[in-house]
Design a protein around this motif. Structure first.
Motif, short mmCIF file in Angstrom:
data_model
loop_
_atom_site.label_atom_id
_atom_site.label_comp_id
_atom_site.label_asym_id
_atom_site.label_seq_id
_atom_site.Cartn_x
_atom_site.Cartn_y
_atom_site.Cartn_z
N GLU A 109 0.83 -1.20 0.00
CA GLU A 109 0.00 0.00 0.00
C GLU A 109 0.87 1.25 0.00
O GLU A 109 1.99 1.25 0.52
N ASP A 110 0.35 2.30 -0.54
CA ASP A 110 1.01 3.59 -0.51
C ASP A 110 0.97 4.14 0.91
O ASP A 110 -0.09 4.23 1.53
N ARG A 111 2.15 4.52 1.43
CA ARG A 111 2.20 5.01 2.81
C ARG A 111 1.40 6.29 3.00
O ARG A 111 0.97 6.60 4.11
N MET A 112 1.22 7.04 1.94
CA MET A 112 0.50 8.31 2.03
C MET A 112 -0.99 8.16 1.78
O MET A 112 -1.74 9.12 1.87
N GLN A 113 -1.44 6.91 1.50
CA GLN A 113 -2.86 6.68 1.24
C GLN A 113 -3.66 6.88 2.51
O GLN A 113 -3.36 6.29 3.55
N GLN A 114 -4.65 7.73 2.46
CA GLN A 114 -5.49 8.00 3.62
C GLN A 114 -6.73 7.12 3.56
O GLN A 114 -7.27 6.84 2.49
N ALA A 115 -7.17 6.68 4.73
CA ALA A 115 -8.35 5.85 4.83
C ALA A 115 -9.50 6.66 5.38
O ALA A 115 -9.30 7.57 6.20
N LEU A 116 -10.71 6.33 4.93
CA LEU A 116 -11.88 7.07 5.43
C LEU A 116 -12.10 6.77 6.90
O LEU A 116 -12.41 7.65 7.70
N LEU A 117 -11.90 5.47 7.27
CA LEU A 117 -12.05 5.07 8.67
C LEU A 117 -10.73 4.46 9.13
O LEU A 117 -10.13 3.66 8.39
N PRO A 118 -10.25 4.79 10.31
CA PRO A 118 -8.98 4.22 10.79
C PRO A 118 -9.13 2.73 11.08
O PRO A 118 -10.22 2.25 11.43
#
Length: 479
Positions: free
Chosen positions: A8-17
């Protein structure tokens, strides 16, 4: 076309943690640790800090610190500083503690201040195994092994070591004095510089000699004539290697022959096992609740008084006799060649003559009877192979019947020593592999016993997970 698995891309943000629960599977051993400790009554076991102070900074609950230690010892992380780092980065430990990360001093103080309570937790796990009826076979193997202490061999002194080191220093001083005389006869700047270095070395060796003389007196004044500077309770113990010794502790364990669980353990600083048969057997009997047990041990545990103390207690020792006679090398008959008849109270020698008991015992303590034939030895053709004295005498301890009964028990168990070896030696190898090259990290006997209890608890927990599986073991702990 790329044929590799991409991360996964380390900078990818998730909607829910992500939840920590997502990272800990249902079959993860860390779940057993949580269930086992949560089911314990830590207050009754003697843990300090169960009642928080009304003022000041809130403290960590003892269950949190106990979970950290049990997880660490289960995963070969025993150092308090390493446990501090693991609590900050290890997802399993974060899940177990609720993201709490105590500092190393808090973790170390917990082990130091709760030694008796931690040892009681180890006993509680054996009680769990007993409740699950795992000790029905009632056969236990007992053995001891030397574990290294923090104390270095050079920081341990005995009478022989001090004498040997002083002799080495004397030889070194004499060698340097000869070199100094040779340098003084030479007239050059190099010889003058060499002479100065030699004088410094000689002065240093003489300071060491003075320190050794002080240590020599200290060793002689010690109760067991042995001094360890780093860990005062550690002792130099002989090992199988010639001319080698381990400065450490003697760890005794009793292991169930069916499931290979450690039911009892003890740490001593005596380098021999002769006086440990009865204490370890009684510990195993009490821990398992078995009225009658069979205790298997090797020749190092053979001691008549120890076997006698087990008589009538429900402990059936099975220990091979120690053969100390040198008659075989001299071409003479040994004690095994003389057959005892308990009903008639006499020995039969290889020539077929009966040796009867004398009226008076042959020792001052009155524990040894002696058997002989007053006339047959003078004309016996086998006498050159029997004795160099006028009459052959066979000595017998007044409680020798107890040893004969044990030997008869061993004769009915031809695989006893094989079972002992397969049962008790593997746990020692596993524990030493977990500990690493340094073995114990703490100092003094009380703290080392606490550390050993954590290792035994982790070992037994691993064995139970292997036997039952994570899910069924959690159900068994809760019931």
């Amino acid at each position: 076309m790329r044929r590799f698995i991409d991360g996964e891309d380390r900078m990818q943000q998730a909607l829910l943690p992500h939840s920590l629960e997502d990272y800990v599977g249902e079959e993860n051993p860390v779940r057993v640790i949580e269930v086992f400790i949560d089911e314990l009554d830590l207050a009754s076991l003697g843990f300090s800090g169960m009642t928080p102070a009304a003022t000041g900074r809130p403290a960590y609950h003892p269950s949190t610190l106990l979970k950290i230690y049990l997880y660490g010892y289960l995963n070969r992380v025993q150092s308090s500083r390493r446990l501090e780092r693991e609590a900050q980065r290890n997802i399993e430990l974060m899940w177990l503690t609720g993201r709490l990360a105590p500092d190393f001093k808090t973790i170390a103080d917990f082990r130091k201040d709760n030694g008796a309570a931690i040892q009681a937790v180890c006993g509680q796990f054996v009680q769990l195994c007993r409740r699950l009826k795992l000790f029905t076979r009632a056969v236990f193997a007992i053995d001891g092994s030397k574990f290294k202490a923090v104390n270095n061999r050079d920081k341990n002194y005995t009478v022989a070591k001090v004498t040997g080191r002083m002799e080495q220093l004397d030889a070194s001083i004499a060698r340097y004095l000869r070199a100094l005389d040779q340098a003084d006869r030479e007239e050059s700047e190099v010889a003058e510089a060499k002479s100065g270095r030699l004088k410094e070395k000689i002065a240093g060796l003489r300071r060491q000699m003075l320190a050794l003389k002080v240590m020599e007196q200290t060793v002689q004044d010690a109760p067991d004539q042995q001094v360890s500077l780093t860990d005062p309770d550690a002792r130099s113990m002989a090992t199988s290697g010639k001319g080698t010794a381990t400065v450490g502790y003697n760890v005794q364990i009793a292991v169930d022959a069916e499931h290979h669980l450690i039911v009892a353990h003890e740490v001593i600083n005596q380098g021999y096992d002769r006086h440990q048969l009865a204490p370890m057997a009684f510990k195993a009997q009490q821990a398992t609740g078995c009225e009658q047990i069979t205790a298997l041990a090797d020749r190092g545990y053979f001691n008549g008084n120890q076997v006698l103390s087990c008589e009538g207690t429900g402990v059936l020792p099975a220990v091979p006799k120690t053969l100390t006679s040198g008659n075989t090398k001299r071409g003479l008959f040994t004690g095994q060649d003389f057959i005892y008849d308990a009903e008639k109270d006499h020995y039969t020698c290889p020539a077929g003559q009966n040796l009867t008991r004398g009226r008076a015992r042959s020792d001052r303590s009155g524990d040894i009877d002696h058997y002989r034939h007053l006339t047959a030895c003078f004309t016996c053709p086998l006498k050159p192979r029997c004795t160099v004295k006028k009459v052959k005498r066979v000595k017998r301890w007044k409680h020798e019947g107890v040893l004969d009964a044990m030997q008869a028990r061993l004769d009915r168990m031809p695989d006893a020593m094989g079972v002992r070896r397969q049962t008790v030696e593997h746990p020692f190898g596993t524990l030493k592999a977990w500990m690493g090259a340094t073995h114990f990290l703490t100092q003094t006997l009380d703290k080392v016993r606490t550390e050993m209890s954590l290792h035994v608890l982790a070992y037994n927990l691993r064995r139970m997970i292997t036997i039952f599986g994570v899910g069924p073991l959690m159900v068994a702990i809760r019931t």
